[in-house]
Every structure is written in C-alpha cells, then in structure tokens.
Design a protein around this motif. Sequence first.
Motif, PDB file in Angstrom:
ATOM      1  N   ASP A  12       0.807  -1.207   0.000  1.00 34.77           N
ATOM      2  CA  ASP A  12       0.000   0.000   0.000  1.00 34.77           C
ATOM      3  C   ASP A  12       0.851   1.271   0.000  1.00 34.77           C
ATOM      4  OD1 ASP A  12       1.019  -0.331   2.512  1.00 34.77           O
ATOM      5  OD2 ASP A  12      -0.807   0.261   3.572  1.00 34.77           O
ATOM      6  N   ALA A  13       2.174   1.129  -0.134  1.00 35.68           N
ATOM      7  CA  ALA A  13       3.050   2.306  -0.140  1.00 35.68           C
ATOM      8  C   ALA A  13       2.799   3.128  -1.393  1.00 35.68           C
ATOM      9  CB  ALA A  13       4.512   1.869  -0.085  1.00 35.68           C
ATOM     10  N   PRO A  14       2.849   4.465  -1.296  1.00 35.09           N
ATOM     11  CA  PRO A  14       2.646   5.286  -2.487  1.00 35.09           C
ATOM     12  C   PRO A  14       3.827   5.178  -3.439  1.00 35.09           C
ATOM     13  CG  PRO A  14       3.327   6.657  -0.655  1.00 35.09           C
ATOM     14  CD  PRO A  14       3.089   5.279  -0.093  1.00 35.09           C
ATOM     15  N   THR A  15       3.552   5.433  -4.692  1.00 36.86           N
ATOM     16  CA  THR A  15       4.601   5.539  -5.705  1.00 36.86           C
ATOM     17  C   THR A  15       5.173   6.948  -5.652  1.00 36.86           C
ATOM     18  OG1 THR A  15       3.588   3.907  -7.164  1.00 36.86           O
ATOM     19  CG2 THR A  15       5.020   5.527  -8.184  1.00 36.86           C
ATOM     20  N   LEU A  16       6.496   7.053  -5.641  1.00 30.79           N
ATOM     21  CA  LEU A  16       7.145   8.359  -5.573  1.00 30.79           C
ATOM     22  C   LEU A  16       7.660   8.765  -6.951  1.00 30.79           C
ATOM     23  CD1 LEU A  16       8.252  10.784  -3.999  1.00 30.79           C
ATOM     24  CD2 LEU A  16      10.333   9.457  -3.600  1.00 30.79           C
ATOM     25  N   LEU A  17       7.147   9.885  -7.447  1.00 25.51           N
ATOM     26  CA  LEU A  17       7.640  10.485  -8.679  1.00 25.51           C
ATOM     27  C   LEU A  17       8.399  11.754  -8.330  1.00 25.51           C
ATOM     28  CD1 LEU A  17       5.602   8.536 -10.053  1.00 25.51           C
ATOM     29  CD2 LEU A  17       5.044  10.404 -11.621  1.00 25.51           C
ATOM     30  N   VAL A  18       9.460  12.016  -9.076  1.00 27.38           N
ATOM     31  CA  VAL A  18      10.167  13.289  -9.008  1.00 27.38           C
ATOM     32  C   VAL A  18      10.164  13.889 -10.408  1.00 27.38           C
ATOM     33  CG1 VAL A  18      12.458  14.336  -8.801  1.00 27.38           C
ATOM     34  CG2 VAL A  18      11.596  12.838  -6.987  1.00 27.38           C
ATOM     35  N   GLN A  19       9.800  15.155 -10.496  1.00 29.79           N
ATOM     36  CA  GLN A  19       9.805  15.862 -11.780  1.00 29.79           C
ATOM     37  C   GLN A  19      10.946  16.868 -11.813  1.00 29.79           C
ATOM     38  OE1 GLN A  19       6.705  18.690 -12.389  1.00 29.79           O
ATOM     39  NE2 GLN A  19       7.052  18.897 -14.606  1.00 29.79           N
ATOM     40  N   LEU A  20      11.796  16.736 -12.821  1.00 25.70           N
ATOM     41  CA  LEU A  20      12.792  17.739 -13.164  1.00 25.70           C
ATOM     42  C   LEU A  20      12.381  18.340 -14.501  1.00 25.70           C
ATOM     43  CD1 LEU A  20      16.149  15.851 -12.429  1.00 25.70           C
ATOM     44  CD2 LEU A  20      14.829  17.293 -10.865  1.00 25.70           C
ATOM     45  N   THR A  21      12.514  19.633 -14.650  1.00 29.41           N
ATOM     46  CA  THR A  21      12.060  20.234 -15.898  1.00 29.41           C
ATOM     47  C   THR A  21      12.906  21.441 -16.270  1.00 29.41           C
ATOM     48  OG1 THR A  21      10.072  20.884 -17.114  1.00 29.41           O
ATOM     49  CG2 THR A  21      10.320  21.797 -14.880  1.00 29.41           C
ATOM     50  N   ASP A  22      12.956  21.700 -17.574  1.00 27.58           N
ATOM     51  CA  ASP A  22      13.618  22.890 -18.120  1.00 27.58           C
ATOM     52  C   ASP A  22      15.064  22.988 -17.645  1.00 27.58           C
ATOM     53  OD1 ASP A  22      11.280  24.584 -19.523  1.00 27.58           O
ATOM     54  OD2 ASP A  22      10.506  23.545 -17.771  1.00 27.58           O
ATOM     55  N   LEU A  23      15.837  21.965 -18.048  1.00 24.52           N
ATOM     56  CA  LEU A  23      17.244  21.868 -17.650  1.00 24.52           C
ATOM     57  C   LEU A  23      18.133  22.819 -18.459  1.00 24.52           C
ATOM     58  CD1 LEU A  23      15.742  19.261 -16.705  1.00 24.52           C
ATOM     59  CD2 LEU A  23      17.799  17.999 -17.303  1.00 24.52           C
ATOM     60  N   HIS A  24      17.795  23.003 -19.729  1.00 22.04           N
ATOM     61  CA  HIS A  24      18.489  23.926 -20.634  1.00 22.04           C
ATOM     62  C   HIS A  24      20.003  23.666 -20.697  1.00 22.04           C
ATOM     63  CE1 HIS A  24      15.023  26.437 -21.639  1.00 22.04           C
ATOM     64  NE2 HIS A  24      14.643  26.281 -20.380  1.00 22.04           N
TER      65      HIS A  24
END
Length: 267
Positions: A12-24
């Motif tokens: 029942d553990a949540p799924t962990l997402l990490v968003q990185l964006t606009d690295l340029h």
Amino acid sequence: MPGSTTSAGRADAPTLLVQLTDLHLMAEPESVMCQVNTDASLRAVMDLVRANGHRPDLLLATGDLSQDSSVQAYRRLRSLLEQTDWPVRCLPGNHDDPRLLRETMGLWAQPVTDIGAWRIILLDSTVPDSNAGHISEEQFDLLEQASALAGDRHVLVALHHNPVQMDSSFPDKMMVDNAQALFQRLANLPRARVLLWGHVHQAFDRRRHHMRLLATPSTCFQFSIRDGQHVLDDSPPGYRWLKLYRDGSLATGVRRLSDAAWLQAKK
C-alpha cells in the motif's frame, strides 16, 4: 506495450515520482544562460533530491532538456542520470529536437509507463520551429487509447507546455494553443487525476474538476509575471515530488535549493 517499473516496500506504499524540468543544458558543460551554469544547477538539484531522501520510483524530465538541441547535451544528461538507480522517462520541449532526444534517450522516451496503481502518459506538445505548444490528433489518439487500456489504474498526464495561463494579466502566446480541446478530452477520462507540465519555470498548483493541475520550477533560472510582464525571478531552482496512492489521491510539493547552495551553483 507500456513500460513498467515497480515500487519497493509495502503493497500500500505510495509511488514516488520526481519531476525535473527545463534543464536547458548546452553542448559545452561550462555554458552559462541567464547568469546560470545550467549543468552545475542541475547537479545541485539532483543532490537536493538525494539529500531530501527522495529515491524516486520514476523520474520525469518534462522538456527543454537541452537549450541548443545538441547531441552532446543529451548524452551528458543520459550519463548523469545513469549514475543514479532511478527509472527515467522524458519528453521534449520547444528547445529540444524531439527526434534526437528519442534517439539518444531510447526507452526513456517511451510515452506510456505503468507504475504501481498509476499509468503515466507523456504527450509531445512541441511544434516545429515554434515556442508555442499544440496537441496534435496523433497525441490525442495516444491519450485516449492509453487511457482506455489503463484498466483500473489512475492516470497522470505530463507534457511540456502549460495548458492554462499562469497569470490573467499576461497574454501567453507560448502555451498550448488548443488547451480547451485537451481539457474536453480529459473531462471524459474520469481516471485522469493529474496534469503536469514544465515550460513556465515556476510552481503552480490548482484543481480543475477531478484533476490536479501542476507546474514545477526549472532546475536553473526561474520566471514570474510582474505587472503584466514576463521577467526573470530570483527564486532558487528546484524539483517537484509526488506521492501517488492506490486510491487515486496524491501528495505533492516543491523543494528548492537553499540560497547558499543556489549561489554556489551559479558560479
């Protein structure tokens, strides 16, 4: 077939997402844009992910991975991410070369991924030779087909361009130009829970009917709207974390570099 990853720990553990964006990132790693070494800033943000104890089940990189669409930038990014044990998915932004990105990133660029109780759908909102965004019929077909085959999974949709204005005083000509059509499609997808994007270099968190609308700071320089004008912002870079639960709920937040770490990363 969609790619899949597995979440460790309790069922029942949540799924962990990490968003990185606009690295340029640029061809030369010492290149500076808006007074920021974008390579150093990205590395500092990735160190922050680790320091916060975030070990993502999936890392989403949501466009403008390269500023100059250079193969050197894509290869350097891939090498950097391969040093982690994080599963990765990425999509192009208006500064990217979508073909070259897909060739360099390989399976990381696949548009549909199942993880835990969720299906992640990545849409390409880029328009050749334009900074604006558009969702093509091909991408709408992808959205609808992937959603129809999601079973009882909840759906998170990610793209690069913003589908809403960040500020009503700023007429945004670089957002998704057919956003209303996108929202009409999403309204018919009751298991769509999240719409996530980059592009705007700032945090955003709103609700629209059954969906959470989220944008995330860049890993380098930031933007804001002041007095109806688009301006650079002094806020530090950062990333977004999302905990996706089996019942379709989520928790999310933005973490930014400290002022001291930000000053060091800009050197």
